[in-house]
Design a protein around this motif. Structure first.
Motif, PDB file in Angstrom:
ATOM      1  N   UNK A  61       0.813  -1.257   0.147  1.00  0.00           N
ATOM      2  CA  UNK A  61      -0.076   0.119  -0.072  1.00  0.00           C
ATOM      3  C   UNK A  61       0.969   1.257   0.023  1.00  0.00           C
ATOM      4  N   UNK A  62       2.087   1.085   0.790  1.00  0.00           N
ATOM      5  CA  UNK A  62       2.902   2.513   0.941  1.00  0.00           C
ATOM      6  C   UNK A  62       3.549   2.637  -0.616  1.00  0.00           C
ATOM      7  N   UNK A  63       3.616   1.872  -1.273  1.00  0.00           N
ATOM      8  CA  UNK A  63       4.284   2.170  -2.840  1.00  0.00           C
ATOM      9  C   UNK A  63       3.259   2.444  -3.840  1.00  0.00           C
ATOM     10  N   UNK A  64       1.897   2.226  -3.706  1.00  0.00           N
ATOM     11  CA  UNK A  64       0.904   2.594  -4.417  1.00  0.00           C
ATOM     12  C   UNK A  64       0.909   4.068  -4.941  1.00  0.00           C
ATOM     13  N   UNK A  65       0.934   4.386  -6.137  1.00  0.00           N
ATOM     14  CA  UNK A  65       1.185   5.858  -6.599  1.00  0.00           C
ATOM     15  C   UNK A  65      -0.101   6.506  -6.307  1.00  0.00           C
ATOM     16  N   UNK A  66       0.115   7.946  -6.246  1.00  0.00           N
ATOM     17  CA  UNK A  66      -1.130   8.636  -6.017  1.00  0.00           C
ATOM     18  C   UNK A  66      -2.276   8.422  -7.198  1.00  0.00           C
ATOM     19  N   UNK A  67      -3.605   7.935  -6.908  1.00  0.00           N
ATOM     20  CA  UNK A  67      -4.539   7.631  -7.581  1.00  0.00           C
ATOM     21  C   UNK A  67      -5.197   8.970  -8.342  1.00  0.00           C
ATOM     22  N   UNK A  68      -4.458   9.417  -9.433  1.00  0.00           N
ATOM     23  CA  UNK A  68      -5.102  10.657 -10.199  1.00  0.00           C
ATOM     24  C   UNK A  68      -6.200  10.418 -10.778  1.00  0.00           C
ATOM     25  N   UNK A  69      -6.739   9.256 -11.227  1.00  0.00           N
ATOM     26  CA  UNK A  69      -8.089   8.913 -11.805  1.00  0.00           C
ATOM     27  C   UNK A  69      -8.900   9.195 -10.650  1.00  0.00           C
ATOM     28  N   UNK A  70      -9.004   8.553  -9.809  1.00  0.00           N
ATOM     29  CA  UNK A  70      -9.973   8.864  -8.620  1.00  0.00           C
ATOM     30  C   UNK A  70     -10.404  10.179  -8.264  1.00  0.00           C
ATOM     31  N   UNK A 121       8.480  -0.755  -6.892  1.00  0.00           N
ATOM     32  CA  UNK A 121       7.722   0.220  -6.005  1.00  0.00           C
ATOM     33  C   UNK A 121       8.614   1.426  -5.858  1.00  0.00           C
ATOM     34  N   UNK A 122       8.327   2.624  -5.906  1.00  0.00           N
ATOM     35  CA  UNK A 122       8.882   3.741  -5.419  1.00  0.00           C
ATOM     36  C   UNK A 122       8.068   4.919  -4.616  1.00  0.00           C
ATOM     37  N   UNK A 123       8.633   5.364  -3.568  1.00  0.00           N
ATOM     38  CA  UNK A 123       7.981   6.611  -3.100  1.00  0.00           C
ATOM     39  C   UNK A 123       8.922   7.478  -2.275  1.00  0.00           C
ATOM     40  N   UNK A 124       8.979   8.763  -2.463  1.00  0.00           N
ATOM     41  CA  UNK A 124       9.601   9.755  -1.839  1.00  0.00           C
ATOM     42  C   UNK A 124       9.106  10.221  -0.598  1.00  0.00           C
ATOM     43  N   UNK A 125       9.769   9.973   0.432  1.00  0.00           N
ATOM     44  CA  UNK A 125       9.303  10.335   1.906  1.00  0.00           C
ATOM     45  C   UNK A 125       9.127  11.671   2.104  1.00  0.00           C
ATOM     46  N   UNK A 126       8.518  12.094   3.336  1.00  0.00           N
ATOM     47  CA  UNK A 126       8.575  13.299   3.834  1.00  0.00           C
ATOM     48  C   UNK A 126       9.995  14.034   3.952  1.00  0.00           C
ATOM     49  N   UNK A 127      11.279  13.073   4.189  1.00  0.00           N
ATOM     50  CA  UNK A 127      12.506  13.652   4.259  1.00  0.00           C
ATOM     51  C   UNK A 127      13.136  13.800   3.118  1.00  0.00           C
ATOM     52  N   UNK A 128      12.486  13.599   1.923  1.00  0.00           N
ATOM     53  CA  UNK A 128      13.019  13.899   0.706  1.00  0.00           C
ATOM     54  C   UNK A 128      13.895  12.621  -0.030  1.00  0.00           C
TER      55      UNK A 128
END
Length: 261
Positions: free
Chosen positions: A9-18, A112-119
């Motif tokens: 779930x953490x690596x799911x990209x932002x759901x732009x369509x929704x 999967x990729x995600x940039x955290x709040x710490x950049x």
């Protein structure tokens, strides 16, 4: 929900369509103020999209993900010893671990990729290297570790006599990868950012790479950081402190054991 599911779930990209559906439905309802049942036709997808966005937002924290990944790496150590045919009492130094994003040849794992709040970027799968030190040789275990499933993929082992080690260093390396070599989501992002050539090739000129060179040639090579990919993803960086410590430990241990062998 177990931590594997939460990691996925953490690596799911932002759901732009929704988000577009929700925004469009709300805009139509606000502008037209339709009567029933037309109102319901727009309300239902708006509620569904809104619920999906709320669910997406309930991700684990960066700290939780870091802790789970570190736990996975620690649990991988006994497996690495078994795969190398070693027992703990055969080691003369503490094992050293190197980790880095796996950019190519994922062994079927989902990228999967995600940039955290710490950049800082967090990835799955990760390339994991364990270096074990025995009396006369170092024994190397490598794999592509999928955090979302807990599977170690593309496992391989190697042994190097200390006296055969010529150099341990980090170097800037050049390589290229075709679009088919890259995870599809990463390839699309790099293409949008203009980092892929017209033929779909990614040309890397300055990949920061750890290399262990023996008399027979390069025995171990780990790509640590690829600036062109990080730039294509929009900036940010990777955590480097533990990697620097691991490289220093490998260099120090090999130098000491080489003198004693």
């Amino acid at each position: 929900m177990d931590h594997r599911a939460r990691l996925r779930h953490y690596f799911v990209p932002f759901p732009h369509v929704a988000a577009y559906v929700l925004g469009g439905c709300v805009l139509v309802l606000w502008l037209t103020q339709p009567s029933w049942p037309t109102f319901g036709l727009f309300l239902l997808p708006a509620l569904g999209s809104g619920a999906f966005l709320v669910h997406w937002s309930r991700k684990p924290s960066d700290t939780e993900v870091d802790a789970w990944q570190a736990e996975d790496f620690d649990h991988l150590r006994p497996r690495s010893l078994t795969k190398c045919g070693l027992l703990s009492d055969q080691l003369v130094r503490e094992s050293v671990r190197l980790t880095a994003p796996r950019w190519r040849n994922l062994g079927g794992a989902r990228f999967g990729r995600k940039q955290g709040g710490d950049r800082l970027w967090r990835f799955t799968p990760m390339e994991v290297t364990y270096v074990h030190f025995t009396q006369h040789q170092l024994v190397i275990y490598r794999c592509c570790f999928d955090h979302t499933t807990g599977n170690a993929l593309n496992e391989q082992t190697d042994t190097v006599f200390y006296q055969d080690v010529v150099a341990i260093a980090t170097r800037s390396m050049a390589w290229s990868a075709s679009r088919s070599d890259l995870p599809s989501g990463l390839a699309r992002k790099l293409e949008t950012a203009g980092k892929l050539a017209k033929d779909g090739t990614l040309q890397v000129n300055d990949a920061e790479t750890f290399v262990l060179i023996t008399k027979a040639g390069v025995s171990m090579e780990v790509t640590l950081r690829v600036p062109v990919i990080l730039t294509g993803l929009g900036g940010g960086d990777l955590p480097t402190e533990l990697t620097d410590q691991a490289i220093q430990a490998i260099r120090k241990n090999v130098e000491q054991l080489k003198l004693g062998s």
